[in-house]
Design a protein around this motif. Structure first.
Motif, PDB file in Angstrom:
ATOM      1  N   ILE A  12       0.835  -1.203   0.000  1.00 52.83           N
ATOM      2  CA  ILE A  12       0.000   0.000   0.000  1.00 52.83           C
ATOM      3  C   ILE A  12       0.870   1.253   0.000  1.00 52.83           C
ATOM      4  N   GLU A  13       1.950   1.206   0.749  1.00 54.61           N
ATOM      5  CA  GLU A  13       2.896   2.336   0.754  1.00 54.61           C
ATOM      6  C   GLU A  13       3.496   2.533  -0.641  1.00 54.61           C
ATOM      7  N   SER A  14       3.750   1.441  -1.354  1.00 53.55           N
ATOM      8  CA  SER A  14       4.311   1.550  -2.712  1.00 53.55           C
ATOM      9  C   SER A  14       3.337   2.215  -3.675  1.00 53.55           C
ATOM     10  N   LYS A  15       2.067   2.221  -3.313  1.00 53.03           N
ATOM     11  CA  LYS A  15       1.046   2.870  -4.136  1.00 53.03           C
ATOM     12  C   LYS A  15       0.884   4.344  -3.780  1.00 53.03           C
ATOM     13  N   GLY A  16       1.734   4.835  -2.853  1.00 41.37           N
ATOM     14  CA  GLY A  16       1.767   6.259  -2.549  1.00 41.37           C
ATOM     15  C   GLY A  16       1.054   6.690  -1.280  1.00 41.37           C
TER      16      GLY A  16
END
Length: 75
Positions: A12-16
């Motif tokens: 989820i963090e990689s999605k911003g």
């Protein structure tokens, strides 16, 4: 040791999304509930039926991870 929740939050963090704040987690939760399932995998959406199916299978697990993180940060 990385738990499945940690792995999900990293995704989820990689999605911003900021997975370390309540606001960021609520934004992620809203996104998870409405985004096309093809966006719930690493990489760009492919339009592939299998990827969409896998994304739909991941959605409840990702939502659960975010909801748990919200509860923990709310303590």
């Amino acid at each position: 040791m990385n738990t499945q929740r940690d792995i999900n939050l990293t995704f989820i963090e990689s999605k911003g999304f900021d997975v370390y704040t309540i606001d960021g987690l609520y934004e992620a939760l809203k996104w998870l509930k409405s985004v096309d399932a093809d966006n719930l995998l690493y990489g760009a959406p492919s339009g592939n039926e299998f990827d969409i199916m896998v994304g739909e299978m991941r959605r409840p697990m990702l939502i659960s991870s975010v909801e748990t993180a919200i509860k923990e940060l709310s303590k």
